[in-house]
Design a protein around this motif. Structure first.
Motif, mmCIF file in Angstrom:
data_model
loop_
_atom_site.group_PDB
_atom_site.id
_atom_site.type_symbol
_atom_site.label_atom_id
_atom_site.label_comp_id
_atom_site.label_asym_id
_atom_site.label_seq_id
_atom_site.Cartn_x
_atom_site.Cartn_y
_atom_site.Cartn_z
ATOM 1 N N ASN A 74 0.868 -1.172 0.000
ATOM 2 C CA ASN A 74 0.000 0.000 0.000
ATOM 3 C C ASN A 74 0.908 1.226 0.000
ATOM 4 N N TYR A 121 -1.012 -1.152 14.601
ATOM 5 C CA TYR A 121 -1.277 -1.731 13.284
ATOM 6 C C TYR A 121 -1.812 -3.148 13.450
ATOM 7 N N THR A 122 -2.707 -3.549 12.544
ATOM 8 C CA THR A 122 -3.215 -4.921 12.548
ATOM 9 C C THR A 122 -3.096 -5.527 11.162
ATOM 10 N N THR A 136 -13.212 -9.240 4.827
ATOM 11 C CA THR A 136 -13.364 -7.801 4.744
ATOM 12 C C THR A 136 -14.527 -7.397 5.642
ATOM 13 N N PRO A 163 -11.680 -2.115 16.011
ATOM 14 C CA PRO A 163 -11.580 -1.560 14.661
ATOM 15 C C PRO A 163 -12.877 -1.605 13.867
ATOM 16 N N GLN A 168 -12.904 3.654 9.244
ATOM 17 C CA GLN A 168 -12.185 2.795 8.307
ATOM 18 C C GLN A 168 -12.668 1.353 8.456
ATOM 19 N N VAL A 170 -12.387 -2.784 8.229
ATOM 20 C CA VAL A 170 -11.338 -3.786 8.378
ATOM 21 C C VAL A 170 -11.127 -4.477 7.034
ATOM 22 N N ALA A 171 -9.876 -4.550 6.595
ATOM 23 C CA ALA A 171 -9.534 -5.213 5.338
ATOM 24 C C ALA A 171 -8.598 -6.378 5.627
ATOM 25 N N GLU A 174 -3.642 -7.169 4.541
ATOM 26 C CA GLU A 174 -2.787 -5.981 4.500
ATOM 27 C C GLU A 174 -2.660 -5.382 5.897
ATOM 28 N N TRP A 175 -1.585 -4.642 6.123
ATOM 29 C CA TRP A 175 -1.380 -3.951 7.392
ATOM 30 C C TRP A 175 -2.213 -2.675 7.410
ATOM 31 N N GLN A 176 -2.967 -2.484 8.502
ATOM 32 C CA GLN A 176 -3.798 -1.296 8.647
ATOM 33 C C GLN A 176 -3.429 -0.541 9.920
ATOM 34 N N TRP A 178 -4.441 2.039 13.010
ATOM 35 C CA TRP A 178 -5.614 2.418 13.792
ATOM 36 C C TRP A 178 -5.218 3.468 14.828
#
Length: 418
Positions: A74, A121-122, A136, A163, A168, A170-171, A174-176, A178
């Motif tokens: 990303n 990050y998650t 998702t 989350p 936002q 949750v996807a 990938e690293w997200q 928060w």
């Protein structure tokens, strides 16, 4: 020099000293804006302690420090973990009652109102809804704060940042990032008022308006800050997800927690094998030279082929290192599905293993799908109209047992053609 000139010189000197002190204090304040990064490599490290619990059933969750995972890039991020080369992984069994946590004990006594930064990050891998594909809009690891609201140093309330209740979505894969400090929380007591719904989770300012004296406190459950998974319904079944780069900032604490397995994160070459190899190689040379003579009948060629292809040996060979365990994977195909079993002399190396199905091709083999093994080590992936040659891989796994870190070695199945 006249008395007036002396006074003027002293005044100028005083002003210079004040300016220098102000510049120094500004520099110190600027420096403190950057959180101190601390590596966590296992249980009971730097104030982090595990908690295995359940919500009305049996506790079956697990956690460990693992390399990666590498997610979807990303830009400008590359898809790698945000800090170091590893992260804290959580896995839950097929039941929906487990609660798995890592709790930090060093924040007890810090006022909720004094927190200026709290984020993390998650990475969401699999869940029961679609084990072969990243979910998702499902659950992700969440934060819990235990609070004393009346000054008696006893936990009176618990607030939770999930989350799934943020702007936002949750996807998976990938690293997200928060931003919990500026996100929405809810109280288990309904303080605020807040509740565990999209509309009921509110900013911390709403909670602080009702409980301005709230401060973090350690409780019988453990440390006052927890990273948690589980206990929120069927969507947690078979969950696998990761956490990294958790940052907590207050006037007295300013830390980013980098979760990494031992030996990972400080060197780009984490495998310790190459380092000792040069020294032992000359010494054992005489021994192996005697070994081939008695074993001249089998010929040397089958030996390497057997180590590369575990198909003839489904049972694992115990390792000489008591804390390192072999991994063996089987693979089969039927009715548009690949399936198999992970075996090991250590039970912890069978449950919750991430299995990648790969297709052989020119150049780099292609990853087709991913699953997580169940309690018995079984995995299964559905691939329609599969053609070509396929194999399964279990990546290396680290876990904590009785205060020490143990390793489940990487495993690779035979290659088959469905």
């Amino acid at each position: 020099m006249s008395e007036y000139e002396v006074k003027t010189a002293r005044s100028a000197l005083s002003i210079t000293i004040v300016v220098c002190l102000l510049a120094l204090s500004s520099l110190l304040l600027t420096t403190s804006a950057f959180a101190d990064t601390q590596r966590v490599v296992g249980d009971d490290d730097k104030g982090w302690k595990p908690r295995h619990a359940a919500c009305g059933g049996t506790a079956g969750g697990m956690h460990r420090m693992e390399p990666g995972p590498i997610g979807k890039p990303n830009p400008p991020d590359t898809g790698a973990p945000p800090e170091g080369q590893g992260s804290l992984e959580f896995t839950l069994p097929s039941n929906d009652t487990s609660l798995e946590e890592m709790r930090q004990t060093r924040y007890s006594g810090i006022a909720l109102s004094s927190i200026s930064r709290l984020d993390y990050y998650t990475f969401v891998g699999t869940n029961a809804i679609s084990p072969a594909e990243p979910p998702t809009g499902e659950h992700a690891p969440y934060l819990t704060l235990e609070l004393d609201t009346n000054g008696d140093n006893v936990g009176d309330d618990r607030i939770i940042y999930e989350p799934e209740f943020q702007v936002q979505a949750v996807a998976g894969g990938e690293w997200q990032f928060w931003d919990a400090k500026n996100g929405n929380w809810y109280s288990v007591n309904g303080t605020g008022p807040t509740s565990r719904t999209n509309n009921g989770a509110k900013p911390l300012s709403v909670y602080l308006a009702a409980k301005p004296a709230a401060k973090i406190v350690n409780t019988v459950s453990g440390g006052g800050l927890a990273v948690s998974v589980g206990c929120a319904g069927l969507a947690w079944q078979g969950f696998e997800g990761n956490v990294d780069a958790l940052t907590f900032t207050s006037p007295t604490m300013d830390t980013t927690w980098d979760f990494d397995p031992p030996g990972i994160g400080e060197s780009p070459m984490p495998d310790p094998t190459p380092t000792p190899t040069p020294t032992p190689t000359p010494t054992p040379t005489p021994s192996p030279s005697a070994t081939p003579s008695p074993s001249s009948s089998p010929s040397p060629s089958p030996s390497p082929s057997a180590s590369l292809s575990p198909s003839p040996t489904p049972s694992p060979t115990p390792s000489n290192d008591p804390f390192t365990h072999e991994t063996v994977i089987t693979i089969g195909h039927s009715n548009d599905s690949f399936f198999g079993v992970v075996t090991s002399e250590k039970a912890a190396c069978k449950f919750g293993r991430a299995i990648y199905l790969k297709k052989v091709r020119k150049g780099r083999d292609k990853a087709i799908g991913r699953d997580t093994t169940d309690d018995a080590g079984r995995w299964k992936l559905r691939v329609r109209k599969a053609h070509g040659r396929y194999y399964a891989v279990a990546k290396v796994l680290f876990y904590s047992s009785n205060g020490r870190t143990e390793t489940c070695k990487k495993g690779k199945s035979p290659t088959i053609k469905p």
